[in-house]
Design a protein around this motif. Sequence first.
Motif, PDB file in Angstrom:
ATOM      1  N   PHE A 196      15.410  33.364 -25.249  1.00 15.12           N
ATOM      2  CA  PHE A 196      16.773  33.062 -24.834  1.00 15.12           C
ATOM      3  C   PHE A 196      17.749  34.054 -25.427  1.00 15.12           C
ATOM      4  O   PHE A 196      18.717  34.470 -24.791  1.00 15.12           O
ATOM      5  CB  PHE A 196      17.128  31.635 -25.265  1.00 15.12           C
ATOM      6  N   TRP A 197      17.498  34.455 -26.685  1.00 13.88           N
ATOM      7  CA  TRP A 197      18.346  35.476 -27.290  1.00 13.88           C
ATOM      8  C   TRP A 197      18.314  36.753 -26.488  1.00 13.88           C
ATOM      9  O   TRP A 197      19.320  37.420 -26.309  1.00 13.88           O
ATOM     10  CB  TRP A 197      17.882  35.760 -28.721  1.00 13.88           C
ATOM     11  N   GLU A 198      17.118  37.147 -26.017  1.00 12.70           N
ATOM     12  CA  GLU A 198      17.014  38.386 -25.249  1.00 12.70           C
ATOM     13  C   GLU A 198      17.835  38.301 -23.981  1.00 12.70           C
ATOM     14  O   GLU A 198      18.472  39.265 -23.567  1.00 12.70           O
ATOM     15  CB  GLU A 198      15.552  38.675 -24.915  1.00 12.70           C
ATOM     16  N   SER A 199      17.822  37.131 -23.319  1.00 12.02           N
ATOM     17  CA  SER A 199      18.599  36.997 -22.089  1.00 12.02           C
ATOM     18  C   SER A 199      20.086  37.041 -22.362  1.00 12.02           C
ATOM     19  O   SER A 199      20.876  37.452 -21.525  1.00 12.02           O
ATOM     20  CB  SER A 199      18.247  35.682 -21.389  1.00 12.02           C
ATOM     21  N   ILE A 200      20.484  36.597 -23.580  1.00 15.75           N
ATOM     22  CA  ILE A 200      21.905  36.635 -23.923  1.00 15.75           C
ATOM     23  C   ILE A 200      22.313  38.033 -24.371  1.00 15.75           C
ATOM     24  O   ILE A 200      23.283  38.614 -23.914  1.00 15.75           O
ATOM     25  CB  ILE A 200      22.197  35.621 -25.048  1.00 15.75           C
ATOM     26  N   PHE A 201      21.531  38.594 -25.293  1.00 14.46           N
ATOM     27  CA  PHE A 201      21.929  39.846 -25.934  1.00 14.46           C
ATOM     28  C   PHE A 201      21.290  41.020 -25.234  1.00 14.46           C
ATOM     29  O   PHE A 201      20.550  41.792 -25.820  1.00 14.46           O
ATOM     30  CB  PHE A 201      21.518  39.822 -27.410  1.00 14.46           C
ATOM     31  N   PHE A 316      37.610  38.710 -25.286  1.00 10.21           N
ATOM     32  CA  PHE A 316      37.001  37.451 -25.700  1.00 10.21           C
ATOM     33  C   PHE A 316      35.585  37.332 -25.146  1.00 10.21           C
ATOM     34  O   PHE A 316      34.637  36.981 -25.858  1.00 10.21           O
ATOM     35  CB  PHE A 316      37.872  36.281 -25.213  1.00 10.21           C
ATOM     36  N   VAL A 317      35.422  37.631 -23.855  1.00  4.15           N
ATOM     37  CA  VAL A 317      34.117  37.513 -23.199  1.00  4.15           C
ATOM     38  C   VAL A 317      33.121  38.506 -23.794  1.00  4.15           C
ATOM     39  O   VAL A 317      31.975  38.153 -24.112  1.00  4.15           O
ATOM     40  CB  VAL A 317      34.271  37.713 -21.681  1.00  4.15           C
ATOM     41  N   MET A 318      33.534  39.759 -23.935  1.00 13.21           N
ATOM     42  CA  MET A 318      32.631  40.768 -24.494  1.00 13.21           C
ATOM     43  C   MET A 318      32.258  40.423 -25.928  1.00 13.21           C
ATOM     44  O   MET A 318      31.095  40.537 -26.339  1.00 13.21           O
ATOM     45  CB  MET A 318      33.281  42.146 -24.432  1.00 13.21           C
ATOM     46  N   GLY A 319      33.222  39.978 -26.728  1.00 12.18           N
ATOM     47  CA  GLY A 319      32.929  39.592 -28.105  1.00 12.18           C
ATOM     48  C   GLY A 319      31.969  38.431 -28.182  1.00 12.18           C
ATOM     49  O   GLY A 319      31.099  38.386 -29.061  1.00 12.18           O
ATOM     50  N   SER A 320      32.106  37.473 -27.255  1.00 10.98           N
ATOM     51  CA  SER A 320      31.187  36.334 -27.260  1.00 10.98           C
ATOM     52  C   SER A 320      29.769  36.775 -26.926  1.00 10.98           C
ATOM     53  O   SER A 320      28.795  36.216 -27.443  1.00 10.98           O
ATOM     54  CB  SER A 320      31.661  35.285 -26.244  1.00 10.98           C
ATOM     55  N   LEU A 321      29.625  37.781 -26.070  1.00  9.31           N
ATOM     56  CA  LEU A 321      28.296  38.269 -25.717  1.00  9.31           C
ATOM     57  C   LEU A 321      27.588  38.854 -26.927  1.00  9.31           C
ATOM     58  O   LEU A 321      26.356  38.801 -27.036  1.00  9.31           O
ATOM     59  CB  LEU A 321      28.415  39.331 -24.616  1.00  9.31           C
ATOM     60  N   PHE A 322      28.358  39.391 -27.882  1.00  4.26           N
ATOM     61  CA  PHE A 322      27.789  39.967 -29.093  1.00  4.26           C
ATOM     62  C   PHE A 322      27.682  38.963 -30.228  1.00  4.26           C
ATOM     63  O   PHE A 322      27.282  39.327 -31.323  1.00  4.26           O
ATOM     64  CB  PHE A 322      28.638  41.155 -29.551  1.00  4.26           C
ATOM     65  N   SER A 323      28.068  37.729 -29.971  1.00  2.00           N
ATOM     66  CA  SER A 323      28.082  36.722 -31.037  1.00  2.00           C
ATOM     67  C   SER A 323      26.991  35.684 -30.891  1.00  2.00           C
ATOM     68  O   SER A 323      26.974  34.700 -31.618  1.00  2.00           O
ATOM     69  CB  SER A 323      29.449  36.020 -31.073  1.00  2.00           C
ATOM     70  N   ALA A 324      26.094  35.845 -29.899  1.00  6.60           N
ATOM     71  CA  ALA A 324      24.964  34.926 -29.793  1.00  6.60           C
ATOM     72  C   ALA A 324      24.114  35.040 -31.057  1.00  6.60           C
ATOM     73  O   ALA A 324      24.024  36.128 -31.637  1.00  6.60           O
ATOM     74  CB  ALA A 324      24.138  35.257 -28.556  1.00  6.60           C
ATOM     75  N   SER A 331      28.080  29.046 -24.900  1.00  8.21           N
ATOM     76  CA  SER A 331      28.822  28.227 -23.936  1.00  8.21           C
ATOM     77  C   SER A 331      29.826  29.058 -23.145  1.00  8.21           C
ATOM     78  O   SER A 331      30.126  28.735 -21.994  1.00  8.21           O
ATOM     79  CB  SER A 331      29.539  27.090 -24.668  1.00  8.21           C
ATOM     80  N   ALA A 332      30.333  30.113 -23.753  1.00  4.10           N
ATOM     81  CA  ALA A 332      31.308  30.957 -23.058  1.00  4.10           C
ATOM     82  C   ALA A 332      30.730  31.588 -21.803  1.00  4.10           C
ATOM     83  O   ALA A 332      31.468  31.917 -20.863  1.00  4.10           O
ATOM     84  CB  ALA A 332      31.831  32.036 -24.001  1.00  4.10           C
ATOM     85  N   ARG A 333      29.405  31.738 -21.763  1.00  5.10           N
ATOM     86  CA  ARG A 333      28.785  32.358 -20.586  1.00  5.10           C
ATOM     87  C   ARG A 333      28.987  31.536 -19.324  1.00  5.10           C
ATOM     88  O   ARG A 333      28.906  32.059 -18.222  1.00  5.10           O
ATOM     89  CB  ARG A 333      27.286  32.554 -20.838  1.00  5.10           C
ATOM     90  N   CYS A 334      29.228  30.248 -19.471  1.00  3.00           N
ATOM     91  CA  CYS A 334      29.482  29.404 -18.303  1.00  3.00           C
ATOM     92  C   CYS A 334      30.752  29.819 -17.578  1.00  3.00           C
ATOM     93  O   CYS A 334      30.942  29.449 -16.408  1.00  3.00           O
ATOM     94  CB  CYS A 334      29.585  27.937 -18.730  1.00  3.00           C
ATOM     95  N   PHE A 335      31.621  30.564 -18.240  1.00  2.00           N
ATOM     96  CA  PHE A 335      32.928  30.896 -17.676  1.00  2.00           C
ATOM     97  C   PHE A 335      33.055  32.384 -17.350  1.00  2.00           C
ATOM     98  O   PHE A 335      34.155  32.851 -17.039  1.00  2.00           O
ATOM     99  CB  PHE A 335      34.037  30.479 -18.655  1.00  2.00           C
ATOM    100  N   PHE A 336      31.947  33.126 -17.416  1.00  5.57           N
ATOM    101  CA  PHE A 336      32.025  34.560 -17.145  1.00  5.57           C
ATOM    102  C   PHE A 336      32.461  34.834 -15.708  1.00  5.57           C
ATOM    103  O   PHE A 336      33.285  35.719 -15.456  1.00  5.57           O
ATOM    104  CB  PHE A 336      30.675  35.224 -17.412  1.00  5.57           C
ATOM    105  N   ASP A 337      31.906  34.110 -14.741  1.00  9.40           N
ATOM    106  CA  ASP A 337      32.274  34.340 -13.341  1.00  9.40           C
ATOM    107  C   ASP A 337      33.737  34.010 -13.097  1.00  9.40           C
ATOM    108  O   ASP A 337      34.438  34.730 -12.384  1.00  9.40           O
ATOM    109  CB  ASP A 337      31.379  33.509 -12.415  1.00  9.40           C
ATOM    110  N   ALA A 338      34.192  32.902 -13.682  1.00  5.27           N
ATOM    111  CA  ALA A 338      35.600  32.530 -13.526  1.00  5.27           C
ATOM    112  C   ALA A 338      36.507  33.568 -14.176  1.00  5.27           C
ATOM    113  O   ALA A 338      37.585  33.893 -13.646  1.00  5.27           O
ATOM    114  CB  ALA A 338      35.845  31.149 -14.120  1.00  5.27           C
ATOM    115  N   ALA A 339      36.081  34.109 -15.338  1.00  2.44           N
ATOM    116  CA  ALA A 339      36.878  35.151 -15.998  1.00  2.44           C
ATOM    117  C   ALA A 339      36.951  36.402 -15.134  1.00  2.44           C
ATOM    118  O   ALA A 339      38.007  37.041 -15.020  1.00  2.44           O
ATOM    119  CB  ALA A 339      36.273  35.484 -17.362  1.00  2.44           C
TER     120      ALA A 339
END
Length: 633
Positions: A196-201, A316-324, A331-339
Amino acid sequence: MPDSLGPTGPTLGLRCLVCSKDYSTISHLRRHEATHTGRHQSCPLCSKTFSRRDVLRRHVRRCGDDNQGVSLPTSKKGKKCHACDACSRSKLACDGGAPCSKCVSRKTNCVRPLRENADEATSTSRLIVGESKTRETTRIPIDFLLGLANPSSFGTSEAVNAGRAADDTQGIPVPSNLIPGFGFGNSTPEEEDFSFWESIFSPMAFNLDPHQDPRQAPNEDFLLEERFTPPATPSLTARMIEVVQGLSYAHESMILNGMTAESPFDAQLAETVFTAENLAYFNRVYFRYAHPWQPFIHRPTFDLEKTCLPLMLAIFVMGSLFSAPLDHAISARCFFDAAEDYIFSHPTFRKLLYKRPSPHSALGMEEIEVLQGALIILIVQNSINNENKRRRIRIDRLPRLCTAMRFSGIFSAKRQEPNEAESVTLYWGKFIRDETCIRLGAWLHTGDSFIAGFFNGAPQVFISEIVGDMPCRQELFEAESVDDFQRFLAMGQARSTPLSLSASVSFLLNDTWPGPADDVYSNMTADDLFLVISALGCTAIAARTSCLTNVSAKALLRACWRWKSIWDAIEAREGTTQPPKLGFVKHALEMWWLVATHVKIAEAGDLSCQHMRTVPTDTMDSMNEFLNRYKDT
């Protein structure tokens, strides 16, 4: 009907102009014409003259008893064969590669005959023919490209470990409300979900380096500075509430347009994720990890309290991607499309799409920041291994962003010369705006080059459009104050290559070239050369999709070798005096290999690999196949 065949067959116009004799082949005619030229050669034994060298040789073999020491003038040697044995036997054109493309396509061993010249004997180690002579090269490892194009993970263990150890090794404080059930060093490796980490990071698709060790990355000092950990002020809290409202509207709009499933917007989750505390933390993580690989934001003057909401949300979105694997980061990934929809539907961005073309100097700061936010969210979305996201980026978002920057004059942005009447502070402000626009155009071009090259799409940005200045040196752009800026100016750091990106490519493609030691390259850096090889890659892709590879391959390959000679000259000139290269710049040689290999395979007409059939795709499968097939070339 008169017979057109004479005693010697059809003449086809092969008639001697002196004696009107007809011949059936041009070689026979040329041999006969030699008898009329008067250039007779004498036998060294009996002084008898002959007009043909072959007749003289036969005569010498019969003339006299001892003719072993006789030497006759030799004719000019013809062109030596450079074809491999297989191509020579098949009477096919050989490209001179090691192995050649035809042997690669036939999956046969490429063997070359021994040459009389020792230099030619090493031709099996050569890859591409240069301008006037072949050049030797060592094998280029492409581990970075192979890792980047791995469709099964789109992430590496190095990147996962970097994300896992980031906070502990760098001392970034984790707010108490961010600490989830995941432990930083508290859980065993068996308990952690690495897949799961690999899919996030995953590595950032455009210009982030998945192999970067966080303990060796630069800019560590500013992480501990108070101005990069702004407190959760009422102003930031109010801004985040406004962001949540905007995301809710964007989500409803996506449902109406059929861009997402008809599921309600999770307002409760959004309120817990988009907080001022999380914004401060993700902001620090962004400038720690992402900014060094996409340096088009002026970090010293960036202010969360004043920047426009689209740029703040993108960071915010990019920083969250590096904070997994923090819970709120996941949870922030749920809002990437909306962002993404929020930024590309923002009134300021929509206004840029329909404005009249104007110079970049007419842009306001909000317009520049909206373009920065759009580029960041585009990078984030394209980095995720999802076909729907990539297809939307390729056919909708990227063309829109290119259009907005084109109308805004970004691709022709130039730095203004200082005015003696204005203060240094005023000039610094103008310089920041100009340089930000220049870098925006450069990094958008890099992203466009990546999408076109890896996903077989047509480039959205024409190289001939990018006629503005090349980016300045990073230390000048990162000047912390007016005094530092003035000091760097006095050191000559503002000087850059006199060529634009468009002119740099044209210069390399010209028939004549002054060489890597020319003054035009005296101020060029490795960062500049990475942009140039990306532009050459776009040019090669455009030629291939336009069926012009056969007529342009020689010039493109020659330009690639010229680029390599400049790179080697800069490496020798800078040595160890410059800071280590970051991001894609560190892997510029791999990009050079990719461009040259693309051209060679396209020139050979080898369509055995799916990637060479110029069918757009939204996965890494075809690129992964291409790299694995030709990685030993």
